[in-house]
Design an enzyme around this catalytic site. Structure first.
Site, PDB file in Angstrom:
ATOM      1  N   HIS A   1     -38.209 -31.094  27.806  1.00  0.00           N
ATOM      2  CA  HIS A   1     -38.083 -32.002  28.947  1.00  0.00           C
ATOM      3  C   HIS A   1     -38.803 -33.323  28.717  1.00  0.00           C
ATOM      4  O   HIS A   1     -39.059 -34.056  29.670  1.00  0.00           O
ATOM      5  CB  HIS A   1     -38.601 -31.337  30.222  1.00  0.00           C
TER       6      HIS A   1
ATOM      7  N   LYS B   1     -30.782 -31.804  26.900  1.00  0.00           N
ATOM      8  CA  LYS B   1     -31.253 -32.323  28.179  1.00  0.00           C
ATOM      9  C   LYS B   1     -31.091 -33.840  28.234  1.00  0.00           C
ATOM     10  O   LYS B   1     -29.979 -34.306  28.441  1.00  0.00           O
ATOM     11  CB  LYS B   1     -32.649 -31.789  28.441  1.00  0.00           C
TER      12      LYS B   1
ATOM     13  N   SER C   1     -41.002 -26.828  32.598  1.00  0.00           N
ATOM     14  CA  SER C   1     -39.639 -27.031  33.069  1.00  0.00           C
ATOM     15  C   SER C   1     -39.462 -26.833  34.571  1.00  0.00           C
ATOM     16  O   SER C   1     -38.552 -27.406  35.163  1.00  0.00           O
ATOM     17  CB  SER C   1     -38.686 -26.109  32.309  1.00  0.00           C
TER      18      SER C   1
HETATM   19  C1  LIG Z   1     -33.979 -25.663  28.537  1.00  0.00           C
HETATM   20  C2  LIG Z   1     -35.196 -25.326  27.777  1.00  0.00           C
HETATM   21  C3  LIG Z   1     -35.115 -24.743  26.521  1.00  0.00           C
HETATM   22  C4  LIG Z   1     -33.801 -24.280  25.944  1.00  0.00           C
HETATM   23  O1  LIG Z   1     -33.071 -25.348  25.441  1.00  0.00           O
HETATM   24  P1  LIG Z   1     -31.499 -25.158  25.257  1.00  0.00           P
HETATM   25  O2  LIG Z   1     -31.147 -26.215  24.280  1.00  0.00           O
HETATM   26  O3  LIG Z   1     -30.898 -25.356  26.607  1.00  0.00           O
HETATM   27  O4  LIG Z   1     -31.281 -23.791  24.733  1.00  0.00           O
HETATM   28  C5  LIG Z   1     -36.271 -24.536  25.803  1.00  0.00           C
HETATM   29  N1  LIG Z   1     -37.461 -24.874  26.323  1.00  0.00           N
HETATM   30  C6  LIG Z   1     -37.598 -25.414  27.540  1.00  0.00           C
HETATM   31  C7  LIG Z   1     -38.944 -25.773  28.047  1.00  0.00           C
HETATM   32  C8  LIG Z   1     -36.460 -25.651  28.312  1.00  0.00           C
HETATM   33  O5  LIG Z   1     -36.585 -26.143  29.532  1.00  0.00           O
END
Ligand SMILES: *Cc1c(COP(=O)(O)O)cnc(C)c1O
Length: 393
Positions: free
Chosen positions: A208, A239, A180
């Site tokens: 991602h 996302k 991320s």
């Molecule tokens: C943002 C993210 C999460 C968390 O996801 P949410 O739905 O925002 O709680 C989990 N893993 C990674 C790699 C992330 O970047």
């Protein structure tokens, strides 16, 4: 005696280290823009890669579900929180991912926490990439399994650690598929080989990658041709899909077992119907408009090449719409981000503990809303902002 004075002290210490975080009110605008402190900016800080959180069809779906079923799910899915909007999303996710079934979680964070703690415990061993997302890290810690942190550049050490855990009841490797903060990819095929060799399970977090990679947009496992070799595929709706919520897809037996064992969904209220409907609509767009992701990834390659030409320090083998500019110290990251804001661009200034000490950075994320001219504008502003911030330091 003030028994909470330690909080004042800790905040002052964070301030002094340049690590105190503050949130600001942001007004999202269409077309990749936002308003912050009265100024309109290009938003290069979010994870709305396909700009679907602002898509009229996605918004309409959320409206419709709210009108139909109300604002909240009112209970966990196992009690009475699983409406036909949830059911439709589960079916849509399974169809999209090409799996028999899927299960929803309140967030991606909750999915990671819930799955890892359900799968491994005290008798087991868990292997975690050193740059994994906080939710995977916390899942490993909470599980109480013996934890080994590995470096993906050194898979021989991982292999040795796996061999050393041969007597554990279960072995689980966990990794982000796309990291991320760096935007690079995990070596999924190699990890699959290691999992096979050492009778381990492999869990990947496609947060991602969902909607962006692979012929059908399912993620990095699809792109690398290893979907059938991954034991736990986790994704987020928050996302590229522009909604909210987490999910796991796989065989019906697996999701049924998770319905019965993953505490973060058993003991948490189900997603709002609006989030389910929005995610369904977003998935349909991902399926019907592959050029959205193709064009975005093409622009990313062009942007990355320009960053390298400008001799800015970035992560060389990154592939995602996440482009880090490594600056080292946290103040420089904050000042550069502020200087960019003066020039009309919002980017992330990322500091420890989100990244290892000494690697504070700008985190620039591209989305479908940014065309070549906008990205060129950002590049020019970036060079200018860096000079201004360095002169201040
Ligand atoms: C943002 C993210 C999460 C968390 O996801 P949410 O739905 O925002 O709680 C989990 N893993 C990674 C790699 C992330 O970047």
């Amino acid at each position: 005696m003030n028994s909470l004075s330690w909080i004042t002290d800790e905040l002052a210490e964070l301030e002094q280290l340049g690590l105190r975080r503050r949130r600001r009110e942001i007004e999202p605008l269409p077309e990749g823009r936002c308003r912050v402190d009265g100024r309109e900016l290009w938003n290069f800080a979010g994870n709305d890669y396909l700009n679907l959180s602002q898509h009229p069809r996605v918004i309409r779906a959320a409206h419709e579900a709210t009108t139909d079923a109300g604002t909240g799910a009112t209970a966990s899915a196992l009690v009475c929180g699983h409406t036909h909007w949830h059911h439709r999303l589960v079916e849509k996710l399974a169809e999209f991912e090409g799996t028999e079934s899927a299960i929803l979680f309140p967030t991606g964070f909750a999915a990671n926490l819930g799955v890892i703690t359900a799968v491994v415990g005290r008798e087991d061993a868990v292997f975690s990439d050193r740059l994994n997302h906080a939710s995977l890290v916390d899942g490993c810690r909470l599980s109480k399994a013996a934890l080994a942190v590995y470096d993906r550049e050194d898979l021989e050490s991982l292999s040795a650690a796996l061999a050393g855990a041969a007597t554990a009841r279960r072995r689980l490797i966990v990794t982000d598929s796309i990291f991320s903060m760096d935007g690079d990819a995990a070596p999924l095929a190699d990890l699959c080989d290691l999992a096979d060799k050492h009778d381990a399970m492999l869990l990947i977090d496609e947060a991602h990658a969902t909607g962006l990679f692979g012929n059908r947009g399912r993620g990095l496992a699809e792109q690398d041709g290893v979907e059938d070799r991954i034991h736990f595929q986790i994704g987020t709706l928050s996302k590229a899909l522009g909604a909210c919520g987490g999910f796991v897809c796989g065989p019906a037996e697996l999701t049924d077992w998770l319905w019965n064992n993953a505490r973060t969904q058993m003991f948490s209220t189900a997603l709002p119907p609006a989030a389910c409907a929005a995610a369904c609509a977003a998935l349909a767009i991902v399926q019907s408009e592959p050029t959205r992701r193709e064009e975005l990834l093409k622009r990313c390659r062009r942007f990355r090449a320009a960053i390298q030409d400008a001799e800015l320090q970035t992560i060389e083998n990154a592939i995602a719409p996440i482009v880090p500019i490594l600056l080292g110290n946290p103040e420089l990251a904050i000042h550069t981000a502020a200087a960019l804001e003066d020039r009309g661009y919002l980017v992330g200034a990322i500091r420890p503990p989100s990244v290892p000490p000494g690697t504070s950075r700008l985190r620039i994320t591209l989305s479908s809303a940014h065309d070549d001219a906008t990205i060129d504008g950002l590049l020019a502003a970036l060079n200018d902002a860096l000079r201004t911030a360095e002169a201040m330091a």
